[in-house]
Design an enzyme around this catalytic site. Structure first.
Site, short mmCIF file in Angstrom:
data_model
loop_
_atom_site.label_atom_id
_atom_site.label_comp_id
_atom_site.label_asym_id
_atom_site.label_seq_id
_atom_site.Cartn_x
_atom_site.Cartn_y
_atom_site.Cartn_z
N TYR A 18 -1.95 -1.16 10.44
CA TYR A 18 -2.12 -1.23 8.92
C TYR A 18 -0.78 -0.56 8.16
CZ TYR A 18 -4.05 -1.08 4.41
OH TYR A 18 -4.35 -1.24 3.12
N SER A 25 0.78 -1.29 -0.11
CA SER A 25 -0.12 0.10 0.00
C SER A 25 1.07 1.32 0.05
CB SER A 25 -0.85 0.13 1.23
OG SER A 25 -1.54 1.23 1.44
#
Length: 257
Positions: A154, A141
């Site tokens: 995350y 990401s």
């Protein structure tokens, strides 16, 4: 004899597994691999999403936190057909501010995003080593490189995928296996919900040099490239797929200084 250029990108005869391939970015990559000729097995743990794509793909239920289930699935596929490509796409996002709550959200994200990717890579590497070739594609990401203001878990797990990828590349390169990680930017997904239509979504668009959010079609080229012979000398790479978002420090309409 040289290989025809288009054959470098052909996946005909290849067997691919895409975890979390029943929706979002995973489904877009599964379609790209299939269109390039691969036989694609998608996995997911949501029965409704699995059913929704079952007419187009072979779908196997899988929770990547279940080590025994991971081994059974990969051992079965590799025994019956072999295994050439793994796309480690299964992942979750949970709000997890550092100053709030307990460690449950952190532990879930570590188990799915990071340890789950390792479980699948371990299971896939066994038949790939025996065959002397293989492709492992992890999905990180923009938060592999950025901090997240509401989810340290995350950001930490997506950053960890870069380290995992480099280690896989270093350990498995001698067996003809390449490992790389894609760093997607902003795409409309279930995780992002209504964000594209919110003021923050417009801010993201204005900061992106490409001038837009990502589309499913943007995933096709990089997925096929990293799964094909065209990338045989590319390993351990973290490849941004973000329209330039990570290199921009201002809105597109900001005056230069």
């Amino acid at each position: 004899m040289t290989t025809p250029f288009t054959d470098l990108f052909s996946l005909h005869g290849k067997i691919a597994v895409v975890t979390g391939g029943n929706g979002g970015l995973g489904l877009a990559m599964a379609r790209a691999l299939r269109d390039a000729g691969a036989e694609v097995v998608v996995t997911g743990r949501d029965p409704k999403k699995n059913a929704a794509v079952s007419d187009d793909f072979e779908v196997r239920p899988l929770d990547v936190t279940d080590a025994a289930a991971v081994d059974r699935l990969f051992d079965g596929i590799s025994r019956d057909r072999g295994l050439d490509i793994l796309v480690n796409n299964a992942g979750i996002y949970l709000d997890d501010p550092v100053s709030e709550g307990d460690l449950s959200a952190w532990e879930q994200m570590v188990d799915v995003n990071l340890t789950g990717s390792l479980r699948c890579a371990r299971a896939a590497a066994r038949p790939m080593r025996e065959a002397g070739s293989g492709k492992i594609i992890n999905v990180g990401s923009v938060y592999s490189l950025f901090g997240h203001p509401r989810s340290a878990g995350y950001a930490a797990t997506k950053a960890g995928l870069i380290g995992l990828t480099r280690s896989l590349a270093a350990e498995l390169g001698g067996y003809g296996i390449q490992a790389n990680v894609i760093l997607p930017g902003w795409f409309p997904t279930d995780i992002n919900g209504d964000l594209p239509r919110m003021p923050r979504g417009e801010e993201i668009r204005r900061r992106t040099p490409a001038g837009r959010w990502g589309r499913d079609s943007d995933l096709s080229g990089i997925a096929v490239f990293l799964a094909s012979r065209a990338s045989d000398f590319v390993t351990g790479a973290a490849v941004p797929l973000d329209g330039g978002y990570m290199i921009s420090d201002r809105f597109l309409d900001a005056s230069p200084r």
